[in-house]
Design an enzyme around this catalytic site. Structure first.
Site, mmCIF file in Angstrom:
data_model
loop_
_atom_site.group_PDB
_atom_site.id
_atom_site.type_symbol
_atom_site.label_atom_id
_atom_site.label_comp_id
_atom_site.label_asym_id
_atom_site.label_seq_id
_atom_site.Cartn_x
_atom_site.Cartn_y
_atom_site.Cartn_z
ATOM 1 N N GLY A 67 -3.921 -5.900 6.491
ATOM 2 C CA GLY A 67 -4.933 -5.017 7.162
ATOM 3 C C GLY A 67 -5.927 -5.295 7.996
ATOM 4 N N GLY A 123 0.514 -3.355 5.304
ATOM 5 C CA GLY A 123 0.620 -4.724 5.786
ATOM 6 C C GLY A 123 -0.698 -5.397 5.856
ATOM 7 N N ARG A 132 -13.390 -8.039 -0.591
ATOM 8 C CA ARG A 132 -12.676 -7.885 0.521
ATOM 9 C C ARG A 132 -12.307 -6.412 0.588
ATOM 10 N NH1 ARG A 132 -7.080 -6.124 1.679
ATOM 11 N NH2 ARG A 132 -6.601 -7.151 3.610
ATOM 12 N N VAL A 133 -12.324 -6.081 1.635
ATOM 13 C CA VAL A 133 -11.853 -4.511 1.923
ATOM 14 C C VAL A 133 -10.602 -4.574 3.309
ATOM 15 C CG1 VAL A 133 -12.436 -2.061 2.781
ATOM 16 C CG2 VAL A 133 -13.808 -3.268 1.179
ATOM 17 N N THR A 191 0.776 -1.085 -0.059
ATOM 18 C CA THR A 191 -0.107 0.156 0.004
ATOM 19 C C THR A 191 0.826 1.306 -0.188
ATOM 20 O OG1 THR A 191 -1.616 -1.137 1.290
ATOM 21 C CG2 THR A 191 -1.892 1.194 1.443
HETATM 22 N N1 ASP Z 1 -2.931 -2.934 4.080
HETATM 23 C C1 ASP Z 1 -3.228 -3.322 2.788
HETATM 24 C C2 ASP Z 1 -4.545 -4.175 2.902
HETATM 25 O O1 ASP Z 1 -4.794 -5.130 3.683
HETATM 26 C C3 ASP Z 1 -2.512 -4.161 2.049
HETATM 27 C C4 ASP Z 1 -0.996 -3.865 2.124
HETATM 28 O O2 ASP Z 1 -0.501 -2.928 2.708
HETATM 29 O O3 ASP Z 1 -0.411 -4.597 1.412
HETATM 30 O O4 ASP Z 1 -5.187 -3.891 2.088
#
Ligand code: ASP
Length: 322
Positions: A238, A236, A213-214, A185
């Site tokens: 989420g 990371g 999925r959110v 992200t």
């Molecule tokens: N935090 C983001 C999510 O879970 C994914 C990521 O940071 O890789 O959608």
């Protein structure tokens, strides 16, 4: 610290931060700096975790999440699971500025974007499609062989096979591993010459997520928060940040006069309460321009620039082994 303006972002933000810095140097707002920086990251076809060419879901469809928040007013706008628009950060800003709502999802967010004249387009090009096939074949992600079968079956017949596959395989385990290996992200936090803070986040979320999925990125309090004193955001796994309300907790600790480094470290330490695998990186910046990155995965870094620097400088994020 004594800076006129400052900007920081996660490791993939380097492509956008110089633009944000330029906006701030000219006296532009933190919100503009955040949005314009993130747009460049979303437009980058080589960044496979944000915007154009982002990681597709299990069905091969890219669903994007993004959010933006202004510290002074705590006005906030987010979109989630948006298909066919490359700049969800700009749609999120319009949600904040034009609607009576804080978040729009899926079809509703797409209809809103269309009505405002955002361009609808295919957001996977050849490179993105190749990347998706690599994921399916287990080349770009470390998918165990039995999971490759699952991915293919779910891709072809999600509705038919999901129940059986979830009964037969340790699907949750695979996803935990995936989220440890593949995350990306973008977070950007800016402080403008008026002393105002803004935070923005954009992502395609977890690779091979279930449709709909959110993650934490568009959820205020979880993957993003901003007050007039401090902004905070996460990357990371989420689901962990959602369950711990990580971003708001970091901001709240700073309000309670805990030093920003400590406030973010406590956010990582809280992962222990969940006792589950996953990765989290917290980026926070206060109104003096002090910025910290803290994580439970070694080797991560972030970028920072302010009115005294020539451009964004790479900074190692503090690693906390749990
Ligand atoms: N935090 C983001 C999510 O879970 C994914 C990521 O940071 O890789 O959608």
């Amino acid at each position: 610290m004594n800076v006129d303006y400052a900007i920081c972002g996660t490791r993939n933000s380097i492509i956008g931060l110089p633009k944000g810095l330029e906006i701030l140097a000219k006296g532009g707002s933190a919100l503009d700096a955040v949005e314009e920086s993130i747009k460049l990251i979303e437009n980058n076809p080589f960044d496979i975790t944000v915007g154009f060419n982002g990681f597709p879901n299990l069905m091969g469809i890219v669903e994007l999440d993004a959010s933006i928040m202004e510290g002074k007013t705590r006005k906030a706008g987010a979109v989630a699971a948006v298909k066919n628009y490359r700049n969800p950060i700009s749609i999120a800003r319009k949600v904040m500025e034009l609607t009576p709502h804080a978040m729009l999802v899926g079809d509703g967010a797409e209809r809103f974007a269309k009505a405002l004249g955002f361009q609808e387009e295919e957001i996977l090009d050849e490179l993105g499609i190749r990347n998706y096939h690599n994921i399916m074949e287990g080349k770009s992600l470390d998918i165990p062989p039995e999971a490759q079968k699952l991915v293919r079956e779910l891709f072809m017949h999600f509705d038919v096979h999901l129940k059986e596959v979830m009964e037969e395989y340790p699907v949750k385990e695979w996803y935990r591993k995936l989220s440890f290996d593949k995350h990306g992200t973008t977070n950007v936090i800016a402080l403008d010459q008026d002393g105002e803070l803004a935070t923005g986040v954009s992502t395609s979320g977890l690779a091979m997520k279930f449709p709909g999925r959110v993650g934490d990125s568009p959820i205020f309090g979880a993957g993003i928060y901003c007050s007039s004193k401090v902004g905070s955001a996460c990357t990371g796994t989420g689901e962990l940040a959602i369950r711990l309300c990580t971003s708001r907790m970091v901001v709240e600790r700073v309000h309670q006069k805990i030093a920003i480094e400590k406030a973010a470290e406590m956010g990582i330490l809280e992962l222990k309460d969940l006792n589950e695998e996953g990765v989290l990186h917290i980026l926070s910046m206060d109104k003096s321009g002090k910025c910290v990155g803290v994580t439970n995965k070694s080797g991560l870094f972030h970028y920072y620039a302010d009115s005294t620097s020539e451009g964004p400088v790479k900074k190692a994020s503090t690693y906390i082994g749990l």
